[in-house]
Design a protein around this motif. Structure first.
Motif, PDB file in Angstrom:
ATOM      1  N   ALA A 414      56.910   0.263 -33.435  1.00  0.00           N
ATOM      2  CA  ALA A 414      56.046   0.152 -33.020  1.00  0.00           C
ATOM      3  C   ALA A 414      55.087   1.158 -34.059  1.00  0.00           C
ATOM      4  O   ALA A 414      55.832   2.241 -33.763  1.00  0.00           O
ATOM      5  N   ILE A 415      53.208   0.753 -33.613  1.00  0.00           N
ATOM      6  CA  ILE A 415      52.266   1.812 -34.345  1.00  0.00           C
ATOM      7  C   ILE A 415      52.482   3.268 -34.687  1.00  0.00           C
ATOM      8  O   ILE A 415      51.986   2.751 -32.666  1.00  0.00           O
ATOM      9  N   GLY A 416      52.916   3.893 -35.101  1.00  0.00           N
ATOM     10  CA  GLY A 416      53.089   5.312 -34.458  1.00  0.00           C
ATOM     11  C   GLY A 416      50.941   6.020 -35.070  1.00  0.00           C
ATOM     12  O   GLY A 416      50.312   5.911 -35.833  1.00  0.00           O
ATOM     13  N   GLN A 417      50.751   6.985 -33.587  1.00  0.00           N
ATOM     14  CA  GLN A 417      49.816   7.968 -33.765  1.00  0.00           C
ATOM     15  C   GLN A 417      49.448   8.265 -35.163  1.00  0.00           C
ATOM     16  O   GLN A 417      47.997   8.709 -35.508  1.00  0.00           O
ATOM     17  N   ASP A 418      50.610   8.867 -36.233  1.00  0.00           N
ATOM     18  CA  ASP A 418      50.413   9.459 -37.262  1.00  0.00           C
ATOM     19  C   ASP A 418      49.466   9.147 -38.181  1.00  0.00           C
ATOM     20  O   ASP A 418      49.050   8.559 -38.704  1.00  0.00           O
ATOM     21  N   LEU A 419      49.875   7.347 -38.208  1.00  0.00           N
ATOM     22  CA  LEU A 419      48.690   6.144 -38.801  1.00  0.00           C
ATOM     23  C   LEU A 419      48.002   5.958 -38.397  1.00  0.00           C
ATOM     24  O   LEU A 419      46.530   6.011 -39.060  1.00  0.00           O
ATOM     25  N   ALA A 420      47.284   5.394 -36.866  1.00  0.00           N
ATOM     26  CA  ALA A 420      46.292   5.896 -36.981  1.00  0.00           C
ATOM     27  C   ALA A 420      45.247   6.903 -36.803  1.00  0.00           C
ATOM     28  O   ALA A 420      44.628   7.155 -36.622  1.00  0.00           O
ATOM     29  N   ASP A 421      46.205   8.506 -36.971  1.00  0.00           N
ATOM     30  CA  ASP A 421      45.116   8.833 -37.010  1.00  0.00           C
ATOM     31  C   ASP A 421      44.449   9.300 -38.586  1.00  0.00           C
ATOM     32  O   ASP A 421      43.248  10.431 -39.011  1.00  0.00           O
ATOM     33  N   ALA A 422      46.090   8.623 -39.733  1.00  0.00           N
ATOM     34  CA  ALA A 422      45.460   9.122 -41.161  1.00  0.00           C
ATOM     35  C   ALA A 422      44.313   7.893 -41.594  1.00  0.00           C
ATOM     36  O   ALA A 422      43.708   8.632 -42.720  1.00  0.00           O
ATOM     37  N   ILE A 423      44.087   6.905 -40.924  1.00  0.00           N
ATOM     38  CA  ILE A 423      43.360   6.208 -41.531  1.00  0.00           C
ATOM     39  C   ILE A 423      42.144   5.949 -40.508  1.00  0.00           C
ATOM     40  O   ILE A 423      41.302   4.868 -40.502  1.00  0.00           O
ATOM     41  N   LEU A 424      42.623   6.901 -39.880  1.00  0.00           N
ATOM     42  CA  LEU A 424      40.759   7.071 -38.491  1.00  0.00           C
ATOM     43  C   LEU A 424      40.766   5.733 -38.143  1.00  0.00           C
ATOM     44  O   LEU A 424      40.001   5.273 -37.905  1.00  0.00           O
ATOM     45  N   VAL A 425      41.869   4.608 -37.498  1.00  0.00           N
ATOM     46  CA  VAL A 425      42.000   3.752 -37.039  1.00  0.00           C
ATOM     47  C   VAL A 425      42.680   4.239 -35.471  1.00  0.00           C
ATOM     48  O   VAL A 425      43.766   4.556 -35.747  1.00  0.00           O
ATOM     49  N   LEU A 601      31.912  -3.694 -35.750  1.00  0.00           N
ATOM     50  CA  LEU A 601      32.888  -3.843 -34.587  1.00  0.00           C
ATOM     51  C   LEU A 601      32.958  -3.253 -34.737  1.00  0.00           C
ATOM     52  O   LEU A 601      34.093  -2.622 -36.280  1.00  0.00           O
ATOM     53  N   ASP A 602      34.126  -2.400 -33.879  1.00  0.00           N
ATOM     54  CA  ASP A 602      35.778  -1.523 -34.234  1.00  0.00           C
ATOM     55  C   ASP A 602      36.711  -2.471 -34.260  1.00  0.00           C
ATOM     56  O   ASP A 602      36.554  -3.491 -34.782  1.00  0.00           O
ATOM     57  N   PRO A 603      37.157  -2.194 -35.569  1.00  0.00           N
ATOM     58  CA  PRO A 603      37.613  -0.578 -36.088  1.00  0.00           C
ATOM     59  C   PRO A 603      37.197   0.249 -36.962  1.00  0.00           C
ATOM     60  O   PRO A 603      37.070   1.621 -37.631  1.00  0.00           O
ATOM     61  N   VAL A 604      35.911  -0.694 -37.848  1.00  0.00           N
ATOM     62  CA  VAL A 604      35.625  -0.365 -39.143  1.00  0.00           C
ATOM     63  C   VAL A 604      34.016   0.633 -38.224  1.00  0.00           C
ATOM     64  O   VAL A 604      33.641   1.274 -39.095  1.00  0.00           O
ATOM     65  N   LYS A 605      33.235   0.294 -36.906  1.00  0.00           N
ATOM     66  CA  LYS A 605      32.014   1.350 -36.440  1.00  0.00           C
ATOM     67  C   LYS A 605      32.455   2.243 -36.227  1.00  0.00           C
ATOM     68  O   LYS A 605      32.912   2.658 -36.099  1.00  0.00           O
ATOM     69  N   GLY A 606      31.701   3.453 -37.204  1.00  0.00           N
ATOM     70  CA  GLY A 606      31.777   4.822 -37.006  1.00  0.00           C
ATOM     71  C   GLY A 606      32.483   5.021 -38.140  1.00  0.00           C
ATOM     72  O   GLY A 606      32.597   5.938 -37.539  1.00  0.00           O
ATOM     73  N   LEU A 607      33.619   4.737 -38.400  1.00  0.00           N
ATOM     74  CA  LEU A 607      35.076   4.469 -39.486  1.00  0.00           C
ATOM     75  C   LEU A 607      34.125   5.907 -40.878  1.00  0.00           C
ATOM     76  O   LEU A 607      34.519   7.380 -40.836  1.00  0.00           O
ATOM     77  N   LEU A 608      32.856   5.500 -41.175  1.00  0.00           N
ATOM     78  CA  LEU A 608      32.423   6.699 -41.671  1.00  0.00           C
ATOM     79  C   LEU A 608      32.011   8.072 -40.950  1.00  0.00           C
ATOM     80  O   LEU A 608      32.378   9.054 -41.671  1.00  0.00           O
ATOM     81  N   GLY A 609      31.397   7.995 -40.171  1.00  0.00           N
ATOM     82  CA  GLY A 609      31.100   8.709 -39.350  1.00  0.00           C
ATOM     83  C   GLY A 609      32.754  10.016 -38.972  1.00  0.00           C
ATOM     84  O   GLY A 609      32.698  11.265 -39.381  1.00  0.00           O
ATOM     85  N   ARG A 610      33.266   9.540 -38.729  1.00  0.00           N
ATOM     86  CA  ARG A 610      34.780  10.251 -38.309  1.00  0.00           C
ATOM     87  C   ARG A 610      35.086  10.467 -39.654  1.00  0.00           C
ATOM     88  O   ARG A 610      35.597  11.850 -39.455  1.00  0.00           O
TER      89      ARG A 610
END
Length: 703
Positions: A414-425, A601-610
């Motif tokens: 399963a995809i972990g939250q740590d990966l999501a947090d690391a790449i902001l997706v 579009l998500d997940p790229v939309k707003g990525l630079l701001g995050r």
């Protein structure tokens, strides 16, 4: 005893001959001196196929072992005793000298066992066989392949990619040394000839290894049987498909089930003694089947060799008839029987395990259905033993063997939250990508430049598989099937002549590694997948991307039943500014799932701001150009073509926000040149609407 060689006494005599000589001696001088000291029995003097007496062959083995432990030096075709050898002669009287040598050699073999155990099953076989090719001698690819019952192509692949001690002692059949492309990287670029000479190997005037030093396949096998194992080893079990449903128009499978046997027709084959050397068998087939085409003769040779020489009691055997499959175990050696109808001249006894409960093709575990479609009468299924044992378990057949270790089920973590947090997706987005890859095996991330396609592909693959199971290649207009999968490459032989050898490409290497570890995901990342001619690069493999349960013949290697393992996955990235997604042909659309990565579009939309928000928390110097997300959004609004938008990756560099002019530099040197290319042929003034100052003025203007 008349059926043994007095090797203890002969070994001591050889050591004493070397001790008493004032200068190094040739191998022939040593053996002649030993011969003058013994009256040989008929057993000791029995000649092998090269005309060498048994005692001389065994003495060569043991002096090689003595060289391994440092008692003898074999250099420049001369033998001499070391200080340790002198000490051993004085310390160990009589037969104790040989006993101590054997003990020390056995200890060295035990020390090598740890590295040996890390090799796969076939690699261990090769390592064991090479261990008996002592310094001062050599063997050929053909002999080594025959000794370990492996195809020569597979053997050469192992030696080129796996670090196996002594692999430099393997040469071509004529004694010429192979090119660097056939060696493991640790041996490439070195003077292998000098290394072999230092061990005592001799070369003729044409630079070929001397035939007298060759260790043939039957000698390797004989010695392997005589060496004590360093650890308990189970025999290598193989599996085979033998066809009998249509032999000259007759279905023999019911007869096999009734009599407990399997057979090959061999209707034109003369009576042969089994086992039989492949070279001898080849000559017989060429003569007996000369009325057939060369393709038929090659097929018959492969089938007869497998049935007579490579199959062993205990191997699994499968056969099919009327869309159903029977599985059994070979229980006897091959025999030639002059059958009256010429339909079963080669026979083996078989214990059929499900004679009354055949399994329909549709119920067979993968990849057996594809393998059973092969047109050959004998097909090796050894790499599919796991599927065969799964079939036996489903049939509730107990073979009385020890219960196998439970195998790990192939699955994505399963995809972990740590990966999501690391790449902001968002984690749910990443999990969706993983689910699409699992379901369809092939996934393409497409979108404009700077949207993180390759970055996300690598991070996603890294979370799903081990680093060693991930390979990245980049396509380009000149990329070909030969670059990608396999092709013939020029190599320089020892005599300076160029030759062409079949070499695996990155995809083939990944596939073969995946076969060795079926419970682990193997992921190929293809960057810029749309920049190459896909039909040209994938060739016949294009079919397998869609029909994973089928097999297909390969262009170069001649394999007729090649399959893609279920644990092989492909992630491609596609830049829509190079070729619009609308231009992708229907064949490719069927084989891949497509996920768009776009600045709007998500997940790229707003990525630079995050990303910028996180940077400001971690870097106190990042205080400039904080309007970058708004400026980028404004730019993409002015770019009318959806596929030509600019992604945030261009602006995700910390130095941009540490310098006041950082954003301007990136804008002038990276973003505007890209837009200028898109507007090639237009007046320069068309770029004014994209300039940083113009965008900022637009943002500052009141609504």
């Amino acid at each position: 005893m008349t059926d043994s060689v007095r090797i203890e006494a002969m070994f001591r005599t050889a050591m004493e001959v070397l001790r008493d000589s004032p200068e190094p001696l040739t191998k022939r001088q040593v053996t002649d001196a030993v011969a003058s000291s013994f009256d040989f029995t008929p057993y000791e003097n029995h000649r092998d196929r090269q005309g060498r007496p048994r005692w001389e062959v065994m003495l060569g083995w043991q002096t090689g072992n003595a060289a391994t432990i440092g008692w003898i030096i074999k250099r420049d075709s001369r033998w001499s005793l070391t200080e340790a050898g002198f000490d051993a002669l004085e310390t160990y009287p009589g037969a104790k000298l040989y006993t101590e040598m054997a003990r020390r050699h056995h200890e060295i073999r035990k020390q090598r066992q740890q590295a040996h155990d890390q090799l796969s099953g076939n690699e261990q076989l090769i390592a064991d066989a090479l261990a008996v090719v002592a310094g001062g001698s050599w063997t050929s690819y053909q002999d080594l392949a025959k000794a370990v019952d492996l195809p020569e192509e597979q053997l050469s692949h192992f030696l080129a990619h796996v670090d196996i001690p002594g692999a430099y002692r393997v040469a071509n059949e004529d004694g010429t040394l192979p090119g660097d492309g056939m060696r493991h990287f640790r041996y490439r670029g070195g003077d292998i000839a000098q290394r072999l000479k230092a061990e005592g190997a001799t070369f003729d005037t044409q630079g070929r290894l001397a035939a007298d030093d060759l260790v043939p396949w039957w000698e390797i096998r004989d010695r392997l049987r005589q060496l004590p194992p360093t650890a308990p080893e189970a025999p290598v079990q193989r599996a085979w498909l033998v066809r009998g449903s249509s032999v000259d128009g007759r279905d023999l499978v019911p007869i096999w089930l009734h009599k407990g046997s399997a057979s090959l027709a061999a209707s034109s084959l003369q009576e042969i003694s089994i086992p039989i050397a492949r070279d001898e068998l080849k000559a017989i087939v060429e003569d007996n089947y000369q009325h057939k085409s060369y393709a038929v003769r090659e097929t018959k040779l492969a089938e007869f060799d497998a049935f007579c020489n490579r199959m062993r009691p205990g191997d699994y055997v499968l056969t099919t008839t009327q869309g159903k499959t029977y599985v059994g175990r070979i229980t006897g050696d091959a025999a030639y029987v002059a059958s009256s109808d010429k339909r079963s001249n080669l026979r083996r006894s078989v214990e059929w395990l499900n004679p009354t409960a055949p399994v329909p093709f549709a119920n067979l575990p993968q990849p057996l259905p594809a393998k059973l479609h092969s047109q050959s009468d004998v097909v090796e299924l050894t790499e599919n033993i796991g599927a065969i044992e799964e079939l036996l378990a489903a049939l509730d057949i107990d073979l009385g063997d020890a219960a196998p270790e439970p195998t790990k089920e192939l699955a994505f973590p399963a995809i972990g939250q740590d990966l999501a947090d690391a790449i902001l997706v968002d984690r749910a987005q990443l999990q969706r990508f993983a689910d699409l890859l699992w379901e369809n095996k092939q996934l393409i991330l497409y979108g404009p430049p700077g949207t993180g396609k390759t970055f996300i592909a690598r991070k996603l693959a890294g979370s799903l598989g081990e680093p060693s199971a991930i390979k990245l290649v980049q396509f380009h207009p000149s990329y070909t099937y030969e670059d990608f999968f396999e092709g013939f490459r020029p190599v320089q032989r020892a005599d300076g002549q160029l030759a062409f050898e079949l070499r695996p490409g990155p995809f083939r290497q990944l596939v073969e590694a995946a076969r060795q570890h079926p419970s682990d995901p193997y992921i190929l990342i293809i960057d810029e997948i749309n920049r190459a001619n896909l039909a040209k690069v994938f060739g016949e493999l294009y079919f397998l991307l869609e029909y994973r349960d089928d097999a297909i013949g390969l262009l170069y290697s001649g394999e007729t039943d090649f399959t893609l393992p279920p644990n092989v996955f492909v992630i491609g990235t596609m830049n829509t500014t190079d070729r619009s997604i609308a231009l992708v042909d229907a064949a490719m659309r069927r084989r891949f799932r497509f996920v768009e990565l776009h600045p709007g579009l998500d997940p790229v939309k707003g990525l630079l701001g995050r990303w910028l928000e996180r940077l400001r928390k971690d870097d106190e110097a990042a205080v400039h150009n904080l309007d970058a997300p708004e400026v980028l959004d404004a730019l993409n609004v002015r770019i009318e073509d959806h596929d030509l938008a600019i992604g945030p990756s261009y602006l995700m560099k910390p130095e941009i926000y540490r310098r006041e002019d950082g954003l301007a530099d990136v804008w002038e040197t990276a973003i505007l040149p890209l837009l200028a290319e898109h507007h090639y042929g237009s007046p320069p003034s068309v770029l004014d609407r994209y300039r940083l100052a113009s965008l900022r003025r637009g943002l500052a203007a009141p609504e």
